[in-house]
Design an enzyme around this catalytic site. Structure first.
Site, PDB file in Angstrom:
ATOM      1  N   ASP A 146       0.817  -1.216   0.000  1.00 57.68           N
ATOM      2  CA  ASP A 146       0.000   0.000   0.000  1.00 57.68           C
ATOM      3  C   ASP A 146       0.850   1.265   0.000  1.00 57.68           C
ATOM      4  O   ASP A 146       2.051   1.248   0.308  1.00 57.68           O
ATOM      5  CB  ASP A 146      -0.955   0.002   1.197  1.00 57.68           C
ATOM      6  CG  ASP A 146      -0.205  -0.040   2.524  1.00 57.68           C
ATOM      7  OD1 ASP A 146       0.726  -0.872   2.659  1.00 57.68           O
ATOM      8  OD2 ASP A 146      -0.534   0.763   3.419  1.00 57.68           O
ATOM      9  N   GLU A 203       0.111  -1.155   5.751  1.00 55.99           N
ATOM     10  CA  GLU A 203       1.139  -0.644   6.654  1.00 55.99           C
ATOM     11  C   GLU A 203       0.916   0.835   6.945  1.00 55.99           C
ATOM     12  O   GLU A 203       1.111   1.292   8.085  1.00 55.99           O
ATOM     13  CB  GLU A 203       2.522  -0.861   6.040  1.00 55.99           C
ATOM     14  CG  GLU A 203       3.693  -0.587   6.988  1.00 55.99           C
ATOM     15  CD  GLU A 203       4.179   0.861   6.971  1.00 55.99           C
ATOM     16  OE1 GLU A 203       4.974   1.227   7.851  1.00 55.99           O
ATOM     17  OE2 GLU A 203       3.733   1.639   6.088  1.00 55.99           O
ATOM     18  N   ASP A 251      13.409  -5.306   6.648  1.00 57.13           N
ATOM     19  CA  ASP A 251      12.217  -4.585   6.215  1.00 57.13           C
ATOM     20  C   ASP A 251      12.635  -3.173   5.789  1.00 57.13           C
ATOM     21  O   ASP A 251      13.790  -2.780   5.957  1.00 57.13           O
ATOM     22  CB  ASP A 251      11.191  -4.521   7.357  1.00 57.13           C
ATOM     23  CG  ASP A 251       9.827  -4.002   6.901  1.00 57.13           C
ATOM     24  OD1 ASP A 251       9.481  -4.187   5.726  1.00 57.13           O
ATOM     25  OD2 ASP A 251       9.112  -3.411   7.727  1.00 57.13           O
TER      26      ASP A 251
END
Length: 579
Positions: free
Chosen positions: A166, A233, A262
């Site tokens: 997203d 997120e 990440d």
């Protein structure tokens, strides 16, 4: 502390007066100690090299050995114009699929706005066919994606790479301010434009591009590689990463992954040296709702202060008394400062001395704090922050507001806690609550005497009924194999992309993530969570990243380097015996 026997009492002998000779010897001894102390302090101008070697140690670049030929072949391929064009198409195509997530999304299956992620999944299938045929895909809560690239040795803990699908919404009023439309994925010959080009489709597509290319070259891993891609997120990860974490734990167990990489910090020039900052700590999060209730009435007969006026003074009081930052020895930001002191030639000389001396001197530590925190950005990263982001009150211009409220967003320092943050806020507003004669309740506790007559009410609570989040566990760095493996990978990637050699072209430091990532749900999967995306930061890139605002961009050259980074990371992790 003195003890009883040090003090003369009724039965003790009287204290003897010291002779002039004794006084002279004592004076000489004190002077001698003082001289030694001054010499020791002065010696810090020439810091012992043994001490410096122990401060921010750097590893060498880490180049795959078992898979060297493949790595070298891919490194050469990544340097070609044909691959660059291919990479541009991959990222540009991903940007062209809008995947905005909103805070008010309902559950998956009830809110039709989630459907846009189907189009993104279709794009990934079309762009990366080998990934979809060579890896096992599991969908979680419809739109969460887990890819498992099975290795030949099941005894090795998997490498976990995460990213999110997203992007933050584009404010309609700002669309005309974009140089190119926000979902155009336009490439101008140097830069890829559009929402998500940097945050975080560059990470997700970078991972997919690296693996697709490795599969094209018939690579088969020894260590299993797991990919986990959330889809909300930017709005908290409740529907995405939170549920992915459950599935990931079921697959390989608690603490079942060797390391997790990440999105996170970046690299760029810091005080004359290129520095890559790996976020090994992440701030906590808390939204506090401050609500004032007072009697209503006609606006022609107002009291000295309406609920809105009272709320305004409460908010002014909060902004006038921010949380005080502290540089704590051993913390991630303290280690970051030490790395600058040892490796960055442009750091002011006095600041360098203060940082190095601060390991042994409180005075030097306070001096270093003062100088470092003159940089507002650094001060913000270290401290607990508060931002008044929402406010509302009143319903009509001729009616006194009976209720007014605001929401303050806190990012909790990695050296603090939820309880400490609450305590600071509660205590800060006590005097004003008394001054305005308000009953005061905070987080379910009664602060003032509930039986006393009052004019109105002040209430503090967790906004949106969301549980506050404490700071993340700190990822080990000193001698920790995952951190060293990532450090060596960063150096090898940086050198390879530029065709240079050496171990000191870029230094790697620990750091702090000032905002929250999907990793807040992954704490039980591994203690080795490393937040780093090899994105070239504003100090070292062709254009600023401009995250969460108009004209988000990434240079095509940087995106190719990101693909090179994930390739090198997978190959290094695959043959490491230390993970």
């Amino acid at each position: 502390m003195s003890t009883t026997k040090d003090k003369p009492g009724p039965l003790s002998e009287p204290v003897q007066a010291q002779s002039p000779l004794m006084n002279s010897k004592m004076t000489a001894f004190v002077a001698f100690i003082a001289i030694l102390s001054l010499l020791a302090w002065h010696s810090f101008d020439h810091i012992d090299h043994g001490f410096i070697d122990d401060v921010c140690p750097q590893v060498s670049e880490l180049i795959p050995e078992k898979n060297y030929e493949l790595w070298e072949s891919l490194s050469n391929a990544y340097s070609t114009d044909s691959f660059k064009l291919k990479a541009i198409d991959w990222l540009s195509g991903a940007v062209q699929v809008p995947t905005e997530s909103y805070d008010d999304f309902g559950p998956v299956g009830t809110d039709p706005r989630w459907e846009k992620f189907r189009a993104f999944h279709d794009y990934l299938l079309d762009a990366f066919p080998l990934v979809h045929t060579g890896l096992e895909l599991t969908k979680v809560n419809t739109y969460g994606l887990i890819f498992v690239w099975k290795g030949s040795d099941s005894a090795l803990k998997p490498l976990l790479l995460t990213a999110h699908q997203d992007v933050v919404p584009v404010e309609p009023a700002t669309v005309d301010q974009w140089t190119h439309p926000p979902f155009s994925g336009y490439f101008d010959g140097e830069i890829i434009w559009g929402r998500g080009s940097n945050d975080d489709k560059s990470g997700l597509i970078g991972i997919m591009s690296a693996i697709e290319t490795m599969l094209e070259n018939s690579y088969k891993p020894t260590r299993t590689v797991v990919l986990a891609f959330g889809f909300d997120e930017e709005s908290g990860g409740v529907h995405g990463a939170k549920m992915l974490a459950v599935q990931l734990k079921e697959m390989f167990g608690e603490n079942g992954y060797a390391m997790l990489v990440d999105e996170g910090s970046s690299y760029g020039e810091q005080f004359g040296h290129v520095t890559a900052t790996v976020a090994t700590a992440e701030k906590g999060y808390m939204d506090v709702r401050v609500e004032v209730k007072t009697p209503g009435g006609h606006s022609s007969l107002p009291p000295p202060h309406t609920s809105i006026g009272i709320l305004a003074q409460l908010l002014v009081e909060m902004e006038a008394n921010p949380f005080k930052p502290h540089l704590v020895r051993g913390s991630s930001m303290y280690k970051f400062a030490q790395c600058l002191a040892v490796h960055s030639p442009g750091l002011p000389k006095r600041l360098r001395k203060d940082i190095l001396r601060s390991e042994f001197s409180d005075k030097a530590l306070h001096s270093a704090e003062k100088r470092l925190f003159s940089n507002t950005g650094l001060k913000t990263i270290v401290s607990t922050t508060q931002a008044i982001d929402m406010v509302q009150g009143g319903v009509k211009v001729n009616a006194l507001p009976e209720r007014a409220w605001a929401v303050i967003n806190h990012r909790i320092s990695t050296e603090s806690s939820v309880d400490e943050t609450k305590s600071h806020t509660v205590n800060l507003l006590k005097s004003l609550a008394n001054a305005f004669n308000l009953s005061y309740a905070a987080f379910g506790a009664i602060i003032t005497d509930p039986s006393a007559p009052v004019y109105g009410n002040l209430t503090l609570s967790d906004a949106f009924e969301v549980e506050p989040l404490g700071p993340a566990p700190v990822t080990p760095t000193d001698g920790a194999a995952p951190f060293e493996l990532l450090s060596g990978t960063i150096k090898a990637t940086f050198n390879s992309h530029r065709g240079i050699e050496g171990d000191d072209n870029i230094i790697v430091t620990p750091g702090v993530m000032p905002y929250n990532t999907d990793t807040k749900y992954y704490w039980k999967l591994t203690p080795h969570i490393l937040r780093y995306g090899h994105v070239r930061g504003p100090g070292g890139g062709l254009a600023p990243a401009r995250l969460h605002t108009v004209n988000e961009v990434i240079s095509a050259d940087n995106f190719v380097e990101i693909i090179r980074f994930f390739t090198t990371l997978i190959l290094n992790a695959d043959e490491s015996t230390l993970l």
